[in-house]
Design a protein around this motif. Structure first.
Motif, short mmCIF file in Angstrom:
data_model
loop_
_atom_site.label_atom_id
_atom_site.label_comp_id
_atom_site.label_asym_id
_atom_site.label_seq_id
_atom_site.Cartn_x
_atom_site.Cartn_y
_atom_site.Cartn_z
N ALA A 49 0.85 -1.20 0.00
CA ALA A 49 0.00 0.00 0.00
C ALA A 49 0.88 1.24 0.00
O ALA A 49 2.04 1.18 0.41
CB ALA A 49 -0.92 0.00 1.22
N ALA A 50 0.31 2.35 -0.47
CA ALA A 50 1.03 3.62 -0.46
C ALA A 50 0.06 4.76 -0.21
O ALA A 50 -1.14 4.64 -0.50
CB ALA A 50 1.79 3.84 -1.76
N ILE A 51 0.60 5.88 0.29
CA ILE A 51 -0.24 7.02 0.62
C ILE A 51 0.51 8.30 0.28
O ILE A 51 1.72 8.43 0.52
CB ILE A 51 -0.65 6.97 2.11
CG1 ILE A 51 -1.67 8.05 2.44
CG2 ILE A 51 0.58 7.05 3.03
CD1 ILE A 51 -2.35 7.83 3.79
N SER A 52 -0.21 9.28 -0.26
CA SER A 52 0.40 10.54 -0.65
C SER A 52 0.71 11.38 0.58
O SER A 52 0.32 11.06 1.70
CB SER A 52 -0.55 11.31 -1.58
OG SER A 52 -1.77 11.58 -0.91
N ARG A 57 -4.62 10.54 -1.14
CA ARG A 57 -4.62 9.48 -2.14
C ARG A 57 -3.92 8.24 -1.58
O ARG A 57 -2.87 8.33 -0.96
CB ARG A 57 -3.89 9.94 -3.40
CG ARG A 57 -4.60 11.03 -4.18
CD ARG A 57 -3.79 11.42 -5.40
NE ARG A 57 -2.55 12.08 -5.02
CZ ARG A 57 -1.41 11.95 -5.70
NH1 ARG A 57 -1.34 11.18 -6.76
NH2 ARG A 57 -0.32 12.60 -5.29
N THR A 58 -4.55 7.09 -1.84
CA THR A 58 -3.98 5.81 -1.42
C THR A 58 -4.13 4.82 -2.57
O THR A 58 -4.98 4.97 -3.45
CB THR A 58 -4.69 5.25 -0.18
OG1 THR A 58 -6.08 5.09 -0.47
CG2 THR A 58 -4.53 6.17 1.02
N THR A 59 -3.30 3.81 -2.54
CA THR A 59 -3.44 2.70 -3.48
C THR A 59 -3.01 1.42 -2.78
O THR A 59 -2.18 1.46 -1.85
CB THR A 59 -2.62 2.93 -4.76
OG1 THR A 59 -3.01 1.99 -5.75
CG2 THR A 59 -1.13 2.84 -4.51
N TYR A 60 -3.59 0.30 -3.21
CA TYR A 60 -3.37 -0.98 -2.55
C TYR A 60 -3.09 -2.07 -3.57
O TYR A 60 -3.59 -2.03 -4.70
CB TYR A 60 -4.61 -1.39 -1.74
CG TYR A 60 -4.94 -0.45 -0.61
CD1 TYR A 60 -5.79 0.63 -0.80
CD2 TYR A 60 -4.41 -0.67 0.67
CE1 TYR A 60 -6.09 1.50 0.24
CE2 TYR A 60 -4.71 0.19 1.72
CZ TYR A 60 -5.55 1.26 1.49
OH TYR A 60 -5.85 2.11 2.53
N ALA A 61 -2.35 -3.06 -3.13
CA ALA A 61 -2.23 -4.28 -3.92
C ALA A 61 -3.57 -5.01 -3.90
O ALA A 61 -4.31 -4.94 -2.91
CB ALA A 61 -1.15 -5.18 -3.33
N ASP A 62 -3.88 -5.69 -4.99
CA ASP A 62 -5.16 -6.40 -5.07
C ASP A 62 -5.31 -7.41 -3.96
O ASP A 62 -6.42 -7.64 -3.46
CB ASP A 62 -5.29 -7.10 -6.43
CG ASP A 62 -5.51 -6.14 -7.58
OD1 ASP A 62 -5.29 -6.54 -8.73
OD2 ASP A 62 -5.90 -4.98 -7.31
N SER A 63 -4.21 -8.00 -3.53
CA SER A 63 -4.26 -9.07 -2.53
C SER A 63 -4.67 -8.57 -1.14
O SER A 63 -5.06 -9.38 -0.29
CB SER A 63 -2.90 -9.76 -2.43
OG SER A 63 -1.89 -8.83 -2.09
#
Length: 125
Positions: A49-52, A57-63
């Motif tokens: 995962a990552a965060i701005s 804004r965040t993004t995640y691995a599908d898993s």
């Protein structure tokens, strides 16, 4: 240059929860993209995962989508990873990482400049 120290790992049963923390020092925390990565036994390090910088804004691995939540508290110079409904396949060393920009959300390990030492998470079945 920011320095990162992870904590909060441990042993948990499948279906349980853990919250990892990553405390930063030595830099202007809000100017860094922050990410969590993990490396399981015999596996390559992978994005989680990552965060701005402002947390917008965040993004995640599908898993891990729907089970993990990344957040940050810029007043405390800390980023968190709340992990729920843990599975044995989540067993890994979890690393916090930082990149000194906040415009792009990177998922590639090569884009991150600073890494913590890691914290072990073990999920038993």
């Amino acid at each position: 240059q920011v320095q990162l120290v992870e904590s909060g790992g441990g042993l948990v049963q499948a279906g349980g929860s853990l919250r990892l923390s990553c405390a930063a020092s030595g830099g202007t925390f809000r100017t860094y993209l922050l990410g969590w990565f993990r490396q399981g036994p015999g596996k390559e390090r992978e994005f989680v995962a990552a965060i701005s910088g402002n947390g917008g804004r965040t993004t995640y691995a599908d898993s891990v989508k729907g089970r993990f939540t990344i957040s940050r508290d810029n007043a405390k110079n800390t980023v968190y990873l709340q992990m729920s409904n843990l599975k044995p396949e989540d067993t890994a060393i979890y690393y916090c990482a930082a990149d000194r920009q906040t415009y792009y959300i990177y998922t590639d390990t090569n884009e991150y400049d600073v890494w913590g030492q890691g914290t072990q998470v073990t999920v038993s079945s």
